[in-house]
Design an enzyme around this catalytic site. Structure first.
Site, short mmCIF file in Angstrom:
data_model
loop_
_atom_site.label_atom_id
_atom_site.label_comp_id
_atom_site.label_asym_id
_atom_site.label_seq_id
_atom_site.Cartn_x
_atom_site.Cartn_y
_atom_site.Cartn_z
N GLU A 121 -4.38 2.81 9.86
CA GLU A 121 -4.89 3.43 10.58
C GLU A 121 -6.01 2.84 11.34
O GLU A 121 -6.82 3.42 12.31
CB GLU A 121 -5.15 4.99 10.15
N PHE A 171 -1.01 17.20 -2.60
CA PHE A 171 -0.51 15.85 -2.35
C PHE A 171 -1.18 15.24 -0.93
O PHE A 171 -1.03 16.06 0.19
CB PHE A 171 1.01 15.54 -2.36
N GLN A 172 -1.90 14.41 -0.91
CA GLN A 172 -2.60 13.53 0.21
C GLN A 172 -3.64 14.46 0.96
O GLN A 172 -3.54 14.46 2.21
CB GLN A 172 -1.46 13.00 1.39
N LYS A 191 -1.24 21.46 8.41
CA LYS A 191 0.35 21.73 8.91
C LYS A 191 1.04 22.64 9.24
O LYS A 191 1.75 22.64 10.35
CB LYS A 191 1.31 20.96 7.80
N MET A 221 -21.11 -16.48 9.05
CA MET A 221 -22.67 -16.15 9.28
C MET A 221 -23.24 -15.84 7.86
O MET A 221 -24.57 -15.92 7.86
CB MET A 221 -22.57 -14.69 9.84
#
Lengths: 557, 85
Positions: A53, A115-116, A165, A466
Site C-alpha cells: 500500500e 478483524f483488521q 463495508k 547521507m
C-alpha cells in the site's frame, strides 16, 4: 447512469472517480474494500495493482506531482490503511493533492476490535489535510465530492475517506451534489502597493522560489516577472524547475546543500520576495541568522505560513498567477545583478575531477543534458537526492519529483511508476541509492506487470550514504549501522523482474551506459558503483548559519 | 501566557480531537475549555491555552481546519472567569 438511479455504495465510488476524470487508481485489495474492487472490475476506471500500500500511495503521489491532477489510491482496512500512512504524510508535507479511499470494517462492528479494524480516521488526523469516515450511505457521494474539492483547493493536500463495508454494499440513490460556485479571485491591492513600495526601495532584492509556484500554475508568471525585472533568484528543493535553469541571476538551490552563491546572495540581500515557500529549516539554516539584512514579502496561499518562522513586512495570500504580474522593480539593480553574476561564476559547480572513478555529480549533469523534452526524474532520498538537486536541471517543476519535506526513503521507484502512468510518453528516470532502492523494491513487480518503460539509475556506494556522511563529520567516524556492503546483486535482482540492466564503475563507461539506458525500449536498471568517500558538498553544518557553509577542501585540510 | 480562543465547529464526532491535536502539536497547552451545542447544531468551543508562542501560530492553524467555521482570539484573560462569570 442517470441521476437518481439506485446503485450500491461501491458503484457510487467508481462513478464519482469517473466524474472527476480519474483514469487510473493505485491500490491493493483486501477484505474490507472488496465491494469497491468488485465495482471496479470491468469499470471505466483503470487500476494498477502495486505490491504494497505504501507503493500505491507513492504511485498516486507521483501521478499527482507529474501531472498536476489529483492522485487516487485504495487500501483495505487495518494494515492496508496503516501502510498508506507514510505516503499520506509525505503528501501532507509536500502539499500534494491526493484522495485515499480505505475500506473499513462494517459499521456495527466498529469499536469492537474486529478483524483488521483500526481507527484510521484517528490515525489520519496528523497526516492529512482532512479526513472522513462515512457514517451513512446518504452522505457517501457528497463526501467523495468534498474530498476531491478539498484535496485540490488552496494549498493542496491528501484527503482520506474511510468507508465501512456495509456502506459500500448499501443501495443508495445517486445524485450529483450541488457544487458551490468558486469565489471570484481577488487581489489585495493595498498589500500589492506595500510590496511594490518595498521592491522600489530595494537595492539587493532576491526572489526565493518554492514549490507553491508550480502548484499554483504560476510558472509562466514567475518567469515573466524575472524576465521583466531582472530580479536574481534561488529555489528550494520543491521549487526546482520553476525558474528557467539558465536564466541570468538564477543561482539554483539554497540551503543546507545549496550552491554557495545562492546562500551568500540571500545572506546579502536587502529584500526577499518569497513565492510559495515556507522558510523550512533545511533552507534557512540557523533561522535567526537567515537573510539578516532582508525585509520580507511573503506570497503564499496559506496564511498560516506567514509569520510562522519569519515575520514578513508584507504578506499576500492571493493567487500567485495574479500577484506576480502585479509586482515590479523600479530601482536600477545593475550593481547587484553584477555582484550576483560574479558569485555565480565564483561558485559554479566543477566536474573536472581527475581519476577513473565515476563522479556522481558529473554523471547526473550528463543525464540532465541527455534527457528529452518530455521527461521526469523521480528521486529517492539521501546523497543522490541532493546531487540530483544540485547538478540536474529541469524544464518545469512537474519534471522533478522529490520527497522534500518528509524525506521518505523508498519514494523514488513507486513515484516514478505513477509518473510513467500519468505521462506515458515521457522518459521517466528513477534516481535511487542502494539504501532507498531496497525500501520499496517490491514495486519492480508493478513495473513488470504494466510493462512500464521506466529507467532506474541506482547510485550504489554500499552505504547508507547521507547518514554515513554525518557520522563522518559530526559523530567522530563512528559508523553505526550504515554499512550496506551485503546488498544483493542488483542486476540479478532486476533480472528476476524481467528488467535488463548494466553495471558500471568507471568514468569512461558513463556516456555509453547512459545512452544504453535512455535508448532501451523498455525498463532498464543502470547500476552505478561509486566510491563511498564521495560526500555531498557544500554543507551547512547543523545549527550553523548559511553564511558558514563548509566545502570539501576545508574538510581535507 | 494564557490566551482565550472561541471557536465554532462543525458537528463531527472527531472535531474536538482535531482541534486538540493541533493545539498540542503546535506547542500550546489547554488550561480550560467548555463546549456546547448551538441552535444551528454547530458546536461552540471556549478554550484557554498556555504557551510562550504567539497565539497566531495556533489560531491560523486552527482556522485552516475544514471543520472549524470560525476561530477568534478573544484576549488574554483566563477563560475560567469568562465562561463561569
Amino acid at each position: 447512469m442517470e441521476q437518481g438511479q439506485t446503485i450500491s455504495g461501491s458503484q457510487a465510488v467508481i462513478k464519482v472517480l469517473a466524474a472527476h476524470g480519474v483514469t487510473t487508481v493505485f491500490g491493493y485489495p483486501g477484505g474490507a474494500i472488496m465491494p469497491i474492487y468488485d465495482a471496479l472490475y470491468g469499470s471505466q476506471v483503470e487500476h494498477l495493482l502495486c505490491r504494497h500500500e505504501q507503493g500505491a500511495g507513492f504511485a498516486a503521489v507521483g501521478y499527482a506531482r507529474s501531472s498536476g491532477k489529483t492522485g487516487v489510491c485504495f487500501a483495505t482496512s487495518g494494515p492496508g490503511a496503516t501502510n498508506l500512512i507514510t505516503a499520506l504524510a509525505d503528501a501532507m508535507m509536500d502539499s500534494i493533492p491526493l484522495v485515499a479511499i480505505t475500506g473499513q470494517v462494517a459499521t456495527p462492528v466498529i469499536g469492537t476490535d474486529a478483524f483488521q479494524e483500526m481507527d484510521v480516521l484517528g490515525m489520519s488526523l496528523s497526516c492529512t489535510k482532512h479526513s472522513f469516515m462515512v457514517t451513512s450511505s446518504d452522505e457517501l457521494v457528497a463526501t467523495l465530492y468534498q474530498a476531491f474539492e478539498i484535496a485540490a483547493a488552496g494549498r493542496p493536500g491528501p484527503v482520506l475517506v474511510d468507508i465501512p463495508k456495509d456502506i459500500q454494499l448499501a443501495q443508495l440513490e445517486y445524485k450529483t451534489p450541488l457544487q458551490a460556485v468558486p469565489d471570484e479571485p481577488s487581489l489585495d491591492l493595498a498589500a500589492i502597493a506595500a510590496a511594490n513600495t518595498l521592491l522600489a526601495q530595494a537595492e539587493r532584492p532576491m526572489l526565493y522560489v518554492g514549490g507553491g509556484v508550480g502548484m499554483a500554475g504560476a510558472v509562466e508568471q514567475l518567469r515573466e516577472l524575472i524576465q521583466r525585472t531582472g530580479i536574481p533568484s534561488v529555489a528550494t528543493l520543491k521549487g526546482l524547475g520553476a525558474v528557467t535553469h539558465n536564466a541570468p541571476g538564477y543561482l539554483g538551490m539554497l540551503g543546507m546543500h545549496g550552491n554557495q552563491a545562492a546562500n551568500h546572495a540571500v545572506q546579502q540581500a536587502d529584500l526577499l520576495l518569497v513565492a510559495g515557500a515556507r522558510f523550512d529549516d533545511r533552507v534557512t539554516g540557523k533561522l535567526d541568522t537567515f537573510a539578516p539584512h532582508a525585509k520580507v514579502i511573503h506570497l503564499d496561499i496559506d496564511a498560516a505560513e506567514q509569520g510562522k518562522l519569519r515575520q514578513p513586512e508584507v504578506a499576500i495570500n492571493d493567487d500567485l498567477r495574479m500577484v506576480l504580474p502585479a509586482l515590479s522593480l523600479s530601482q536600477d539593480i545593475g550593481p547587484w545583478q553584477q555582484h550576483v553574476a560574479q558569485l555565480k561564476q565564483q561558485y559554479a559547480w566543477r566536474y573536472d575531477r581527475p581519476g577513473t572513478q565515476i563522479y556522481a555529480p558529473a554523471l547526473l549533469k550528463a543525464l540532465a543534458d541527455s534527457l528529452p523534452e518530455d521527461s521526469v526524474v523521480s528521486c529517492d532520498v539521501g546523497q543522490h537526492q541532493m546531487w540530483v538537486a544540485q547538478h540536474m536541471w529541469f524544464r518545469r517543476p512537474e519534471d522533478h519529483l522529490s520527497s522534500a519535506g518528509f524525506g521518505t526513503m523508498g519514494f523514488g521507484v513507486p513515484a516514478a511508476v505513477g509518473a510513467q502512468v500519468a505521462r506515458p510518453g515521457a522518459t521517466v528516470v528513477a534516481v535511487s541509492g542502494d539504501g532507498s532502492f531496497m525500501m520499496n523494491v517490491q514495486e519492480l513487480t508493478t513495473i513488470k506487470r504494466r510493462r512500464l518503460p521506466l529507467k532506474i539509475l541506482l547510485l550504489d556506494n554500499q552505504k547508507l550514504g547521507m547518514v554515513k556522511q554525518w557520522q563522518q563529520l559530526f559523530f567522530e567516524e563512528r559508523y553505526s549501522e550504515t554499512d550496506l556492503s551485503d546488498n544483493p546483486d542488483f542486476l540479478t535482482l532486476a533480472a528476476a523482474f524481467n528488467i535488463p540492466g548494466r553495471s558500471i564503475s568507471k568514468a569512461s563507461e558513463v556516456a555509453d551506459a547512459l545512452s544504453d539506458m535512455l535508448t532501451s525500449p523498455g525498463p532498464f536498471l543502470l547500476h552505478v558503483q561509486i566510491d563511498d568517500r564521495f560526500n555531498v558538498w557544500p554543507l551547512v553544518p547543523p545549527g550553523a548559519s548559511n553564511s558558514d557553509m563548509i566545502d570539501e577542501v576545508e574538510i581535507q585540510q | 501566557m494564557i490566551h482565550h480562543l472561541v471557536l465554532t465547529l462543525e458537528q463531527r464526532p472527531e472535531v474536538l480531537e482535531r482541534v486538540l491535536r493541533v493545539t498540542r502539536h503546535r506547542g500550546f497547552r489547554v488550561c480550560d475549555m467548555r463546549m456546547s451545542q448551538q441552535e444551528d447544531q454547530r458546536l461552540l468551543l471556549d478554550m484557554a491555552v498556555d504557551s510562550d508562542k504567539a497565539i497566531e501560530l495556533l489560531s491560523r492553524q486552527l482556522d485552516k481546519l475544514i471543520d472549524v467555521t470560525t476561530c477568534v482570539v478573544q484576549g488574554y484573560q483566563p477563560i475560567a472567569r469568562t465562561i463561569n462569570g
